[in-house]
Scaffold this motif. Structure first.
Motif, PDB file in Angstrom:
ATOM      1  N   LEU A  93       7.790   1.397  -8.201  1.00 21.17           N
ATOM      2  CA  LEU A  93       6.850   1.545  -7.092  1.00 21.17           C
ATOM      3  C   LEU A  93       5.502   2.039  -7.616  1.00 21.17           C
ATOM      4  O   LEU A  93       5.446   2.976  -8.423  1.00 21.17           O
ATOM      5  CB  LEU A  93       7.401   2.563  -6.080  1.00 21.17           C
ATOM      6  N   GLU A 123       1.517   0.185  -3.627  1.00 17.92           N
ATOM      7  CA  GLU A 123       2.509  -0.179  -2.611  1.00 17.92           C
ATOM      8  C   GLU A 123       2.799   0.956  -1.629  1.00 17.92           C
ATOM      9  O   GLU A 123       3.467   0.746  -0.616  1.00 17.92           O
ATOM     10  CB  GLU A 123       3.803  -0.605  -3.302  1.00 17.92           C
ATOM     11  N   MET A 146       5.419  -7.115   2.745  1.00 21.19           N
ATOM     12  CA  MET A 146       5.463  -6.951   1.292  1.00 21.19           C
ATOM     13  C   MET A 146       4.153  -7.353   0.619  1.00 21.19           C
ATOM     14  O   MET A 146       3.969  -7.138  -0.577  1.00 21.19           O
ATOM     15  CB  MET A 146       6.625  -7.767   0.710  1.00 21.19           C
ATOM     16  N   THR A 160       0.726  -6.573  -0.355  1.00 18.42           N
ATOM     17  CA  THR A 160      -0.094  -5.363  -0.460  1.00 18.42           C
ATOM     18  C   THR A 160      -1.577  -5.632  -0.213  1.00 18.42           C
ATOM     19  O   THR A 160      -2.346  -4.685  -0.030  1.00 18.42           O
ATOM     20  CB  THR A 160       0.068  -4.714  -1.848  1.00 18.42           C
ATOM     21  N   LYS A 193      11.538  -1.694  -0.996  1.00 14.70           N
ATOM     22  CA  LYS A 193      10.982  -2.769  -1.837  1.00 14.70           C
ATOM     23  C   LYS A 193      12.104  -3.590  -2.462  1.00 14.70           C
ATOM     24  O   LYS A 193      12.048  -4.831  -2.482  1.00 14.70           O
ATOM     25  CB  LYS A 193      10.082  -2.175  -2.917  1.00 14.70           C
ATOM     26  N   SER A 248       9.193  -3.804   4.028  1.00 13.88           N
ATOM     27  CA  SER A 248       8.204  -2.741   3.978  1.00 13.88           C
ATOM     28  C   SER A 248       8.726  -1.507   4.727  1.00 13.88           C
ATOM     29  O   SER A 248       9.716  -1.584   5.466  1.00 13.88           O
ATOM     30  CB  SER A 248       6.893  -3.202   4.627  1.00 13.88           C
TER      31      SER A 248
END
Length: 605
Positions: A249, A318, A338, A340, A456, A461
């Motif tokens: 992440l 993220e 998802m 970003t 993730k 999300s």
């Protein structure tokens, strides 16, 4: 003009005339007279006299119209060189001396005090002042010699088995403010009967002993600098709350010019999150809180995240975490999907609490460590969704609590900390673990990162995770409305408004009929047909209007700021959910209607 040359009689005549002319309140005049005539305030007499002769009545009224009280978290307010309603050397000193006197009268054995401070103006100065006062009263002081978080102070009280603790911070207030938060030997903020007893001592402080300079006290071992040792022990205690799982992440973190880099960053590192960047424009420790909207570093404010989100979209982050100046509250932003580079959104304090509650309970269940005796804790103005999630995991909820995390900490001790799982309040405060008795943004940030990494891996999300919880437990939408009422007139209006809610409440709010009124001050429940019964609730200045279909509104004056808070709660049961978008739109419209009616009701006072 020297103190001995002050014409007190003439000054008081001018004050009396100003009171008659309506330039200052009678209560301000009374407090000004005390500061002009009593020996304990003699060092401030010249400054007060200069304000009187210059006709600075607005400044005098603001500084003296009341005696700054202990609220939900201690003594907090605007800094001014003098005055009973301001944070200054005298009022800070009175707070420390009053605490010292009370502890000496009620605690046996060696006396000790933990002390820490944040990045605000004069925080270090006030911390050293408090340390000198405590040492002069026979206390050993354990001192964190750099900007550190409030939860680390709570931890230090417990770690060193201190008699009490003092944290110099005004949390997320404007740059003009500062404060002291006072802690008991539990590591929790002082609770009844200690809080009222301490303030009684504070109000009657005469002399404030300063028999030793700070550096001399350090040299003599009366002030023990224990920063590095406490940091290591604190982060290790936070680390113990982690759960296994993915760590892939990219995190962007903002300390909002506060102390958070000393707590959140090492906590994330201890949990093996390696891709963490501190947002540059908010990195500098500064009491001015530059580069933050309105210079108010409050992660409850979505606008705080605007610039950080733009940076996240550019660098592929993220998850965004942001903590307030003393790092006990955390705010979160994440992409809606998802992608970003697409739309991002922030979460309310209630929504973060929901996500954390489910994450911690889910992980604890996997480990086989949950029993019906385990419990979560929330307050009366926290979302009921936390309770519904706890019910689904077969654990208890302790939720009949007034506002303020000290009540959550107190419940941990009353119920037994070994069965405590999670505590939260709507104002972005969360705790997991037994190492502290106050909310901690470091442990919350660590666990939120774990949850985001889990999501993730599952291809969803954080926002999509929250939506899945709504489908399971019903759609909950909450909103907070702050009705500001500053100054002496504001205090009177706050009292009038609370009285009106009790005596003549609105019969409907946002088109929903009133069902009952819960008055926690009178400890009564009154239905619309006039039937009254005992509430059996925690005493406090709180009124809850129960409306149709499990909707409700809570009303309370802030314990730390001049405003009344309206907490609005709407709900759609899971069996009534068909289209999530439609439910969200309907509840937003309902909350808009609540806000309109409540604002009009407040304006009628």
């Amino acid at each position: 003009m020297s103190g001995s040359n002050i014409d007190t009689k003439s000054l008081l005549e001018q004050v009396g005339q100003a009171t008659s002319d309506g330039k200052i309140t009678a209560s301000a005049a009374e407090n000004i007279e005390i500061w002009l005539t009593e020996d304990r305030y003699s060092r401030y007499a010249e400054q007060v006299a200069e304000h009187i002769t210059s006709g600075k009545w607005k400044e005098l009224d603001d500084a003296f119209w009341t005696i700054i009280p202990f609220g939900t978290g201690g003594r907090r307010g605007k800094m001014y060189a003098f005055g009973s309603n301001a944070i200054n050397e005298r009022t800070i000193g009175e707070s420390a001396q009053g605490l010292a006197e009370y502890v000496k009268e009620n605690v046996t054995g060696e006396l000790s005090c933990a002390l820490a401070y944040d990045t605000r103006h004069r925080s270090r100065e006030f911390a050293e002042l408090c340390a000198r006062i405590m040492v002069s009263n026979g206390f050993k002081v354990y001192f964190l010699d750099d900007y550190r978080s409030t939860p680390e102070l709570s931890f230090l009280v417990r770690y060193k088995k201190c008699s009490c603790g003092i944290m110099v911070t005004a949390s997320h207030n404007p740059p003009s403010d500062n404060a002291v938060k006072v802690y008991w030997s539990t590591g929790g903020q002082v609770m009844p009967p200690h809080d009222k007893a301490i303030i009684d001592r504070v109000m009657n402080v005469q002399d404030i002993p300063l028999g030793v300079e700070f550096d001399a006290a350090v040299a003599e071992g009366k002030v023990v600098i224990c920063t590095a040792e406490t940091d290591e022990a604190f982060i290790n205690a936070v680390k113990q709350q982690k759960f296994d799982g993915p760590r892939d992440l990219k995190i962007l973190y903002s300390p909002l010019h506060g102390v958070g880099a000393s707590a959140v960053v090492p906590a994330l590192a201890a949990d093996n999150f390696t891709d963490v960047t501190i947002f540059g424009p908010h990195k500098e420790p500064s009491g001015d809180f530059p580069n933050v909207p309105g210079h108010v570093s409050n992660p409850e404010n979505p606008q705080v995240f605007d610039a950080i989100i733009e940076q996240a979209k550019k660098d592929g982050s993220e998850l965004i975490l942001a903590t307030d100046p003393d790092c006990d509250r955390v705010g979160v932003a994440a992409p809606k999907t998802m992608d970003t580079t697409g739309e991002w959104g922030t979460f309310t304090g209630n929504q973060i609490g929901v996500l954390l509650a489910d994450h911690v309970l889910s992980e604890r269940k996997k480990g086989g460590g949950l029993t019906p005796e385990h419990y979560v804790v929330e307050t009366l103005v926290t979302t009921k969704m936390v309770r519904r999630i706890a019910d689904s995991y077969g654990v208890r909820t302790c939720g009949n609590l007034q506002v303020g995390f000290k009540w959550i900490g107190g419940t941990m001790d009353a119920e037994g900390p070994d069965k405590f799982v999670f505590g939260c309040e709507e104002s972005h405060g969360y705790l997991v673990g037994q190492y502290a008795r106050d909310k901690d943004a470091a442990v919350a940030s660590m666990l939120l990162a774990e949850l985001a990494a889990n999501c993730k891996k599952e291809g969803k999300s954080l926002h999509e995770k929250l939506e899945s919880l709504w489908w399971q437990h019903g759609y909950h939408a909450e909103r907070l409305l702050n009705q500001k009422m500053p100054g002496s007139e504001g205090m009177a209006n706050m009292q009038k408004l609370m009285a009106k809610f009790r005596a003549e409440p609105p019969q409907s709010v946002g088109g929903l009929k009133l069902v009952a009124i819960r008055d926690y001050q009178a400890d009564t429940v009154t239905t619309v047909d006039g039937q009254t019964s005992k509430l059996n609730g925690p005493p406090g200045n709180l009124v809850i209007l129960d409306l149709e279909d499990d909707n409700y509104v809570a009303v309370r004056p802030s314990g730390t700021e001049p405003k009344v808070k309206f907490y609005m709660f709407s709900y759609v049961a899971p069996e009534q959910l068909s289209l999530m978008d439609a439910a969200q739109e309907e509840m937003e419209a309902r909350l808009d209607a609540f806000e309109k009616d409540l604002s009009a009701f407040a304006a009628s006072v």
